[in-house]
Design an enzyme around this catalytic site. Sequence first.
Site, PDB file in Angstrom:
ATOM      1  N   GLU A   1       0.824  -1.205   0.000  1.00  0.00           N
ATOM      2  CA  GLU A   1       0.000   0.000   0.000  1.00  0.00           C
ATOM      3  C   GLU A   1       0.859   1.257   0.000  1.00  0.00           C
ATOM      4  OE1 GLU A   1      -3.493   1.928   2.898  1.00  0.00           O
ATOM      5  OE2 GLU A   1      -2.930  -0.181   3.102  1.00  0.00           O
TER       6      GLU A   1
ATOM      7  N   GLU B   1      -3.663  10.372   2.556  1.00  0.00           N
ATOM      8  CA  GLU B   1      -4.941  10.450   3.261  1.00  0.00           C
ATOM      9  C   GLU B   1      -5.035  11.801   3.960  1.00  0.00           C
ATOM     10  OE1 GLU B   1      -6.935   6.449   4.430  1.00  0.00           O
ATOM     11  OE2 GLU B   1      -4.922   6.393   5.269  1.00  0.00           O
TER      12      GLU B   1
END
Length: 439
Positions: free
Chosen positions: A164, A168
């Site tokens: 990943e 964010e």
Amino acid sequence: MVQLFNTLVVSAVLLGTIAYAQFTAECGVGLGSCPSNKPCCSQYGVCGVGAYCLGGCDPKHSATIDACTPAPICKNIDSTFPNLDRIADKGKYLGDSSKADWVADGQPMIYDNNLLLTMAPNTVGTVLASSVYVWYGKISATLKTSRGKGVVSAFILLSDMKDEIDYEWVGVELNSAQTNFYWQGVPNYQNGGNTTLQSDTYSNYHTYEVDWTPDTVTWSVDGQVGRVLKKSDTWNETCNCYNYPQTPARVQLSLWPGGLSTNAAGTIAWAGGEIDWNSQDIKDNGYYYVTFKEVKIECYNPPSGAKKEGSGSKSYTYNSAVGLESNVVMTDKNTILKSFLGSGTNMSADVPKSSSTNPSGPSGTSSEIATIPGLTGAGTGANGLRGDDGTSSSGDDSSPNSSSSGSFVQGATSNNAVQRVLSGSMLAVVVTIVGVMVL
């Protein structure tokens, strides 16, 4: 600004006609693999067929390594959003990336030639995932984030092996973009960093870029480098491997309720507190939203020594559940299911022609087959897995390269997932759902 969509949102939710069911995670670390009659382990740790076997299918915890369908190979994409024509609903998409650039879960909308990902009260938001996988490349998104405590906007790359790379944005920190990376889902929250912006992320467009190569990941904002990760700095002697994102990943754009009351305390705290479903934005618009103006995917060449079968021009597969770069195989295998009863080992499985029968599952053992996995309130990546004592992922940009420890608690999933199931008549398979509600 977007209040005119209120009626559409309410109508769309009311028109959802498929049965919802709440399930407990049944595959993943500590839970084992899926059984042969529902062989595919979804991104959220539940077993099924059909869409469970498409994007996000976990090869490590499916019944076999080839239960997941081959993943569509990378292609360059430059998405602007005059309409939703290149966005397929998850309830209709069978793996043909030539017909859609994005696959939606939740409620995307178009407003003023921009894409809105929405989150109405008591829903778990919206996710758009690229129909193709990226195995190294340059990916950028021009967007305005959402805002509010507990509201999380996200632009991430997530592989089926749970590698990943993240951007964010927590809705109470509108002058900061959080960056992070994970390897095979190991929840090492010391890998995080913050990039400070000169203008707030809700009112202003910024272009966020991930430049991912076999040796480095570079995060940039508006053309300015904010952080660089070197693969050489992620060596882990315990596993004798690099804890570096290295397997083909989908691009995911999302808006999710990190502050959902049912989430773990650590996730709620990281997200800025419990979400307010009666905020001014909810009163004005009927939902929270994040606005995407443009998303670009530029594919890089595969790494040196990449394995190929045939021309290797159509799809990615794995030859081992170890899940490293060396286990990826570029193939000419088909990526498209015949129906939502299919899987990687039975791509041609079709819906029975007669809907008057009550057919059993692929193995003849069940009259209820989960075919289309749903979302959870914990989002799509590792930041939603913070425990009750979770800490902030924020870190110092000057030291972004903290490798994982010897702990191998990988691929943890939320316990509850809202899903669609095939019950009785096979006609339910083709019904499109437009709102994913928290039960």
